[in-house]
Design a protein around this motif. Structure first.
Motif, PDB file in Angstrom:
ATOM      1  N   TYR A   1       0.567  -0.794   0.190  1.00  0.00           N
ATOM      2  CA  TYR A   1       0.212   0.260  -0.078  1.00  0.00           C
ATOM      3  C   TYR A   1       0.761   1.061  -0.148  1.00  0.00           C
ATOM      4  CZ  TYR A   1      -3.738  -3.098   0.788  1.00  0.00           C
ATOM      5  OH  TYR A   1      -5.029  -3.795  -0.080  1.00  0.00           O
ATOM      6  N   ALA A   2       1.992   1.487  -0.300  1.00  0.00           N
ATOM      7  CA  ALA A   2       2.956   1.791  -0.543  1.00  0.00           C
ATOM      8  C   ALA A   2       2.278   3.647  -1.213  1.00  0.00           C
ATOM      9  CB  ALA A   2       4.215   2.212  -0.697  1.00  0.00           C
TER      10      ALA A   2
ATOM     11  N   ILE B   1      -0.854   5.036   0.782  1.00  0.00           N
ATOM     12  CA  ILE B   1       0.027   6.060   1.520  1.00  0.00           C
ATOM     13  C   ILE B   1       0.636   6.798   1.566  1.00  0.00           C
ATOM     14  CG2 ILE B   1       1.771   5.795   3.803  1.00  0.00           C
ATOM     15  CD1 ILE B   1       0.769   2.133   4.352  1.00  0.00           C
TER      16      ILE B   1
ATOM     17  N   ILE C   1      -4.329  -6.133   6.990  1.00  0.00           N
ATOM     18  CA  ILE C   1      -3.170  -6.318   8.466  1.00  0.00           C
ATOM     19  C   ILE C   1      -2.135  -6.023   7.580  1.00  0.00           C
ATOM     20  CG2 ILE C   1      -1.939  -8.564   8.783  1.00  0.00           C
ATOM     21  CD1 ILE C   1      -4.285 -10.321   8.634  1.00  0.00           C
ATOM     22  N   ASN C   2      -1.769  -6.342   6.171  1.00  0.00           N
ATOM     23  CA  ASN C   2      -0.527  -5.513   5.580  1.00  0.00           C
ATOM     24  C   ASN C   2      -0.649  -3.645   5.542  1.00  0.00           C
ATOM     25  OD1 ASN C   2       1.081  -7.125   4.354  1.00  0.00           O
ATOM     26  ND2 ASN C   2      -0.434  -7.955   4.174  1.00  0.00           N
TER      27      ASN C   2
ATOM     28  N   LYS D   1      -0.272  -2.239   9.244  1.00  0.00           N
ATOM     29  CA  LYS D   1       1.175  -2.297   9.647  1.00  0.00           C
ATOM     30  C   LYS D   1       2.284  -1.433   8.427  1.00  0.00           C
ATOM     31  CE  LYS D   1       2.191  -7.592  10.252  1.00  0.00           C
ATOM     32  NZ  LYS D   1       2.963  -8.154   9.915  1.00  0.00           N
ATOM     33  N   GLN D   2       1.595  -1.139   7.895  1.00  0.00           N
ATOM     34  CA  GLN D   2       2.718   0.220   6.376  1.00  0.00           C
ATOM     35  C   GLN D   2       1.874   1.283   6.671  1.00  0.00           C
ATOM     36  OE1 GLN D   2       1.967  -1.347   2.905  1.00  0.00           O
ATOM     37  NE2 GLN D   2       3.169  -3.693   2.943  1.00  0.00           N
TER      38      GLN D   2
ATOM     39  N   VAL E   1       1.321   2.333  10.149  1.00  0.00           N
ATOM     40  CA  VAL E   1       2.172   3.196  10.945  1.00  0.00           C
ATOM     41  C   VAL E   1       4.254   2.529  11.372  1.00  0.00           C
ATOM     42  CG1 VAL E   1       2.670   1.587  13.204  1.00  0.00           C
ATOM     43  CG2 VAL E   1       0.517   1.094  12.587  1.00  0.00           C
ATOM     44  N   GLY E   2       4.164   1.459  10.085  1.00  0.00           N
ATOM     45  CA  GLY E   2       6.054   1.973   9.373  1.00  0.00           C
ATOM     46  C   GLY E   2       5.814   3.032   8.462  1.00  0.00           C
ATOM     47  N   GLY E   3       4.657   3.733   8.122  1.00  0.00           N
ATOM     48  CA  GLY E   3       5.352   4.821   7.308  1.00  0.00           C
ATOM     49  C   GLY E   3       4.907   6.114   7.883  1.00  0.00           C
ATOM     50  N   GLY E   4       4.683   5.651   9.837  1.00  0.00           N
ATOM     51  CA  GLY E   4       4.462   7.107  10.977  1.00  0.00           C
ATOM     52  C   GLY E   4       2.984   7.715   9.937  1.00  0.00           C
TER      53      GLY E   4
END
Lengths: 386, 306
Positions: free
Chosen positions: A198-199, A202, A223-224, A227-228, A230-233
């Motif tokens: 989902y880059a 996002i 799920i992905n 996660k992404q 949160v990972g992407g701030g």
């Protein structure tokens, strides 16, 4: 070819004999591989628990529960249903997780006059002018999101970004959210069904800077995404979801980042009702203490509905009218509590707000916050003439 | 549509392109040097992803997971080379396609038998799960930066290997004119086995690195094989440099298609139409790129056999 004729005659005899053995056949299309596999596995666990509780019977009669995986593909679902109808002569059908599969198998089942009790999807198509007396829903897709839209209003979110997969249920869910949401929709993103990365989306959300993000991404997609996200701030932008994007499967796989996610559903495992308490306790006993998800609850309820209908129809499953009448007036105790069917066989029921948090044992799970929509009916029922 | 948004999408495209390069590099070498169409290359990618996901889960060490995934996949590939692929080098392409397609079916069923039909959830290593503040206003996932770094490193290593070493010289000789290389005394069998193992190692590395941001599931190899084939066709078959440039192009075009096309369509069309059209157009963007390149340069951007 006298011997061939004999064999054919013997075959005819044998098979006529089994058809009269009064075993009720239920066709369950399992969805345990493909895009909805995690949800399908939850539903399977719900079915198994119900079959165990019913002692392999329906309404006191011997029953056979056919279970075959169709991998989430509408084409394979169609093939499976024709096999169930032609070879197995099923009396009830249930199982698919995706709305696309539900729409694919409907016409064949309705033509064969086999009741299809959906154990999950409630597509808008079957709720409006294409409604059918043989289709029974657990909820209408949009209703979860109507509740979520109301929650967003109450939280005072002025603008949101919506994201969903590009398939029938995705559009239903976003339409539902927009129906009751009073703020502005900054962006409406549709992704590929089963998308994992989902880059690009996002980055779009980051650029839009909304007050909140509403996401309908069931199973591995959700799920992905979380996660992404949160990972992407982006974790400062709150997430709202229909229950499907924030159920046990997603919560356990994502972990701590899920805390605080608001989501809406027509059932929660901590609803204080005797039938629900019994179901949740039995489920947790059978499956190592994990909480059931809404998919397991609906699968369980679906078989309970069949059981009650067979009993109320006096065991005559061949009498379709009697079965339909019994199904329309459910006499069983549903795990979701009080509900009734509207004119389109879609339920009128409560929708609840849940929030992800920790239970007394420190386990991450959904907790009931309160009722968002009371005895709520879908928006399509007016178009249904049957 | 500000500068940060565009920059972030460029990074995303770069990361995806580099992973495509890892897969396409092996594919283009095997095809260019051995003249062998190995459709089962995607299955090696899948093997790498599954082994890495499992080892990571069991050992909690991501570095170990990647290492084991590469070693196991190379071992599987070596076995495959001896048992099947070696016998296909001198056969025509149809036989190769049929045989390696058969391997795909067997590999998918083998994975089903070993790990079951449900997809595995591969987790991002905990240390890299959060964002890194790249520039003001752009926190970027640390794990994706690792992907970009690892991809660039491997590309550089491959470049040095192919252009600066003796083995690389043999590989280049084989790619540009295999028969002549044989006449000059190159032991082709050994070079072939080396190239096949190298390709498998790269595919496994890509699989292991992609596992946390993609679905580890049956059929993932076939899904990635198609863009990888597009890459080697655009780049020119057999050319590492071509594969590198083409992979970055495809990565950027694909990401740009997904990122910029839907908002642009929404500006001019009603949302429901744009919602149907956007993903469809984004999906064909890389094929349009391939068609355009092939119209101008029918042998690809950097044909190995000029």
């Amino acid at each position: 070819m006298p011997s061939m004729n004999k064999i054919a005659a013997a075959l005819a005899l044998c098979c006529a004999a089994t058809a009269h053995a009064d075993t009720i056949k239920v066709g369950i299309a399992l969805d345990i591989s493909g895009p909805f596999s995690a949800l399908g596995a939850e539903a399977r666990d719900g079915f198994e628990l119900a079959i165990e509780k019913l002692g392999g019977q329906l309404g006191g009669q011997p029953a056979e529960f056919l279970r075959t995986d169709f991998g989430g593909s509408p084409e394979q679902a169609n093939q499976l249903v024709s096999r169930y109808l032609q070879r197995d002569k099923i009396s009830f059908f249930t199982g698919p997780i995706g709305s696309n599969a539900a729409l694919a198998v409907g016409p064949a089942l309705f033509a064969a006059k086999v009741p299809y009790l959906s154990s999950n999807p409630g597509p808008s198509v079957y709720a409006g002018d294409k409604c059918n007396p043989y289709f029974f829903a657990q909820y209408q897709n949009d209703t979860y999101d109507e509740a979520a839209g109301k929650v967003a209003n109450e939280k005072g979110y002025k603008n949101v970004v919506l994201i969903a997969p590009n398939y029938p249920a995705g559009k239903d869910h976003l339409n539902g959210f927009k129906r009751l949401y009073a703020g502005a929709v900054k962006d409406e993103i549709y992704t590929r069904l089963g998308q994992i990365d989902y880059a690009a989306e996002i980055a779009q959300i980051r650029a839009a800077r909304p007050d909140a993000v509403f996401f309908f991404l069931p199973g591995a997609m959700g799920i992905n995404f979380v996660k992404q996200y949160v990972g992407g701030g982006l974790k400062d932008i709150p997430l709202i979801a229909p229950g499907f994007s924030a159920d046990e499967d997603v919560i356990q796989a994502v972990g701590e980042p899920m805390i605080g996610v608001l989501n809406t559903a027509h059932w929660t495992h901590d609803l204080d009702l005797p039938a629900n308490a019994e179901f949740v306790a039995a489920f947790r006993k059978k499956y190592d203490g994990r909480y059931p998800s809404v998919y397991a609850a609906m699968a369980y309820d679906t078989l309970m509905a069949m059981d009650a209908a067979v009993r109320d129809a006096g065991g005559k499953v061949q009498d379709r009218e009697a079965v339909l009448k019994a199904l329309r007036n459910p006499s069983f105790q549903s795990v979701r509590g009080e509900f009734r069917y509207g004119a389109n066989n879609y339920p009128v029921q409560n929708y609840y707000l849940r929030e992800v948090g920790k239970d007394a044992d420190g386990r991450l799970t959904n907790k009931l916050v309160g009722i968002t929509l009371e005895q709520h009916q879908d928006a399509y029922v007016g178009a249904c003439k049957m | 549509m500000d500068a940060i948004f565009v920059f972030e999408q460029l990074l995303n495209g770069l990361g995806y392109g580099l992973m495509l390069f890892l897969i396409a590099a092996g594919l283009t070498l095997v095809f260019g040097i051995m003249d062998t169409m190995n459709l089962a290359h995607g299955s090696l990618y899948m093997a790498g992803a599954y082994v890495a996901a499992r080892v990571h889960e069991a050992s909690a060490s991501f570095a170990l997971a990647v290492l084991v995934a590469v070693l196991v996949t190379v071992a599987v590939a070596a076995l495959l080379e001896v048992l099947v692929v070696r016998h296909l080098y001198r056969r025509d392409h149809l036989v190769q396609v049929l045989a390696t397609f058969g391997i795909i079916l067997i590999a998918d069923d083998a994975v089903k038998a070993i790990w079951g039909v449900a997809p595995l959830m591969a987790s991002t290593p905990a240390a890299l799960a959060g964002p890194v503040q790249l520039i003001d206003g752009l926190p970027y996932p640390a794990y994706r930066l690792l992907l970009i770094g690892a991809g660039l490193l491997v590309a550089l290593g491959l470049y040095l290997l192919v252009s600066r070493t003796r083995v690389g010289m043999l590989v280049r000789a084989g790619a540009s004119n295999r028969q002549m290389a044989e006449y000059m005394g190159v032991r082709v069998g050994g070079v072939f086995a080396f190239v096949f193992a190298l390709g498998a190692a790269l595919a496994a590395l890509a699989g292991a690195l992609m596992a946390p941001i993609s679905a580890v599931q049956i059929g993932m190899g076939e899904a990635i094989l198609i863009p990888a084939l597009v890459v080697i066709v655009i780049g020119g078959i057999g050319s590492i440099r071509g594969a590198f440039v083409a992979a970055l192009l495809v990565g950027l075009v694909d990401t740009a298609g997904r990122a910029f096309l839907p908002p642009a369509l929404r500006a001019v069309l009603p949302p429901s139409v744009a919602a149907d059209l956007g993903p469809a157009l984004a999906g064909i963007a890389m094929y349009v790129l391939m068609a355009a390149v092939l119209t101008l340069k029918p042998a690809g951007l950097f044909p190995a056999r000029a």
